[in-house]
Design an enzyme around this catalytic site. Structure first.
Site, PDB file in Angstrom:
ATOM      1  N   CYS A 121      15.614 -46.279  17.808  1.00 35.18           N
ATOM      2  CA  CYS A 121      15.387 -47.711  18.032  1.00 35.18           C
ATOM      3  C   CYS A 121      13.951 -48.081  17.677  1.00 35.18           C
ATOM      4  CB  CYS A 121      15.666 -48.042  19.492  1.00 35.18           C
ATOM      5  SG  CYS A 121      15.406 -49.777  19.872  1.00 35.18           S
ATOM      6  N   CYS A 152      18.855 -48.969  15.680  1.00 37.74           N
ATOM      7  CA  CYS A 152      18.707 -50.110  16.580  1.00 37.74           C
ATOM      8  C   CYS A 152      17.333 -50.710  16.321  1.00 37.74           C
ATOM      9  CB  CYS A 152      18.816 -49.625  18.025  1.00 37.74           C
ATOM     10  SG  CYS A 152      18.538 -50.908  19.248  1.00 37.74           S
TER      11      CYS A 152
HETATM   12  C1  DTB Z   1      14.549 -51.770  26.551  1.00 34.00           C
HETATM   13  O1  DTB Z   1      15.375 -52.381  27.266  1.00 34.00           O
HETATM   14  N1  DTB Z   1      13.598 -50.993  27.021  1.00 34.00           N
HETATM   15  C2  DTB Z   1      12.808 -50.444  25.935  1.00 34.00           C
HETATM   16  C3  DTB Z   1      13.570 -50.954  24.687  1.00 34.00           C
HETATM   17  N2  DTB Z   1      14.563 -51.798  25.237  1.00 34.00           N
HETATM   18  C4  DTB Z   1      12.848 -51.559  23.589  1.00 34.00           C
HETATM   19  C5  DTB Z   1      11.368 -50.747  26.027  1.00 34.00           C
HETATM   20  C6  DTB Z   1      10.723 -50.326  27.327  1.00 34.00           C
HETATM   21  C7  DTB Z   1       9.272 -50.619  27.238  1.00 34.00           C
HETATM   22  C8  DTB Z   1       8.505 -50.148  28.426  1.00 34.00           C
HETATM   23  C9  DTB Z   1       7.063 -50.487  28.337  1.00 34.00           C
HETATM   24  C10 DTB Z   1       6.356 -49.881  27.167  1.00 34.00           C
HETATM   25  O2  DTB Z   1       6.489 -48.668  26.913  1.00 34.00           O
HETATM   26  O3  DTB Z   1       5.591 -50.611  26.515  1.00 34.00           O
END
Ligand code: DTB
Ligand code: SAM
Ligand code: SF4
Length: 341
Positions: A121, A152
């Site tokens: 992703c 993704c």
């Molecule tokens: C999701 O629901 N969680 C992920 C992804 N989709 C892109 C991202 C989490 C980010 C957490 C904070 C960070 O690492 O910046």
């Protein structure tokens, strides 16, 4: 549980999602917020039993999908999402970068594949990508797809034609979270509204790209608002194929840095309720695993989670080491697998 609660829950059992419906308007409401609150209010063993039964109807409960995240464009985001370390509105120490080069992304994707990921992703800290950004991400998507990984992307709000370009490049899923309930949303984000998010999800669905949408819990929302988020997701028609449930990662410098942590059992309940209301979705135990400990993660798997973010980093914050995850699954007698509903 009272008889009245049981009846409410039974009456609102979802019908099969209608795969041919192209829009995501929550027209035929399958789940009322009250019915979802009643699920949350079940005794923990009853809730988990219900969730496990539904999980086993559709999936092998010993298998967990591994999805690896890569931030292909970090920081400097014009949005003001109160939880996010990448917003330019907050001083979090995250340095804004340009978009990564194709060879760097391919290298990371190959490494993720070698480590056992099946889905890759790519995230970008944009409010909305420009047309030329979408073209560039499309190149990344087709290259990553060429490695044999599911793809993704999460790039913010999409405009006309963007989802189609990404689809044609081989994008399997587009991630765009509803994040919270409509009535709590304005407390967290002011730079775009709930309808903007629903519009992007409709564009994704209409282009024939699978929808990945979930939210964050532990941001100070009420019980009812937590139920409201799940109701919004479950009433999308059809509901998302992939549902990430994030536990707020409290980042210094963001407005939510000092938010009191959520009771971990409430997080497990959220996973269970997502599983019950969206039986065939991949429910991803997402951000917050590093802070959660092995026992709560194991409960999340028992509650129906069948996907995790796998890799030492999420986008800008930490995630358990890959070896720790392999060890955890091994200790639980579980294994990596791309679950099919
Ligand atoms: C999701 O629901 N969680 C992920 C992804 N989709 C892109 C991202 C989490 C980010 C957490 C904070 C960070 O690492 O910046
Ligand atoms: N900018 C794009 C967007 O907002 O759609 C894509 C990236 S954004 C970081 C993806 C999701 O990560 C957000 O919708 C939110 O649910 C989640 N997220 C961001 N920061 C988080 C945090 N501190 N804790 C938990 N989840 C977080
Ligand atoms: Fe930007 Fe996405 Fe972070 Fe919001 S969640 S500030 S849109 S990167």
């Amino acid at each position: 549980m009272t008889l009245a609660q049981e009846q409410t829950v039974t009456l609102h059992r979802p019908r099969k999602p209608v795969a041919t419906t192209a829009t995501l308007a929550p027209a035929a409401q399958r789940w009322s917020v009250e019915a979802i609150e009643a699920l949350f209010a079940l005794p923990f063993p009853e809730l988990l039993f219900k969730a496990q039964n539904i999980h086993r109807e559709h999936f092998n409960p010993t298998q967990v999908e591994f999805a690896t995240l890569l931030s292909v464009k970090t920081g400097g985001c014009p949005e003001d999402c109160g939880y996010c370390p990448q917003s330019a509105s907050f001083d979090t120490g995250v340095t804004a970068t340009k978009m990564m080069e194709l060879n760097e992304v391919l290298f990371a994707a190959q490494r993720a594949k070698d480590a056992g990921a099946t889905r890759f992703c790519m995230g970008a800290a944009w409010r909305t990508p420009k047309d030329r950004d979408v073209e560039k991400v499309a190149e990344l998507v087709s290259a990553v797809k060429g490695l044999g990984l599911e793809t993704c992307a999460t790039l913010g709000m999409l405009n006309e034609g963007h989802a189609e370009t990404l689809r044609d490049a081989g994008l399997d899923y587009y991630n765009h979270n509803l994040d919270t309930s409509p009535d709590f949303y304005g407390d967290i984000i002011t730079t775009r509204d709930y309808q903007d998010r629903l519009d992007t999800l409709a564009r994704v669905r209409n282009a024939g790209v699978k929808v990945c949408s979930g939210g964050i819990v532990g941001m100070g929302e009420s019980h009812r608002q937590r139920a409201g988020l799940i109701a919004e997701l479950a009433n999308l028609s059809p509901y998302p194929e992939s549902v990430p449930i994030n536990n707020l990662v409290r980042v210094e410098g963001t407005p939510l840095a000092d938010q009191a942590p959520l009771d971990p059992f409430e997080f497990v309940r959220t996973i269970a309720v997502a599983r019950i209301t969206m039986p065939k979705a991949r429910v991803r135990l997402s951000a917050g695993r590093q802070q959660m400990g092995d026992a709560i993660q194991a409960l999340c798997f028992l509650a129906g989670a069948n996907s995790i973010f796998y890799g030492d980093k999420l986008l800008t914050t930490g995630n358990p080491d890959t070896q720790a995850d392999l060890d955890l699954l091994n200790r639980l007698g579980m294994s990596r697998g791309a679950p099919e509903a």
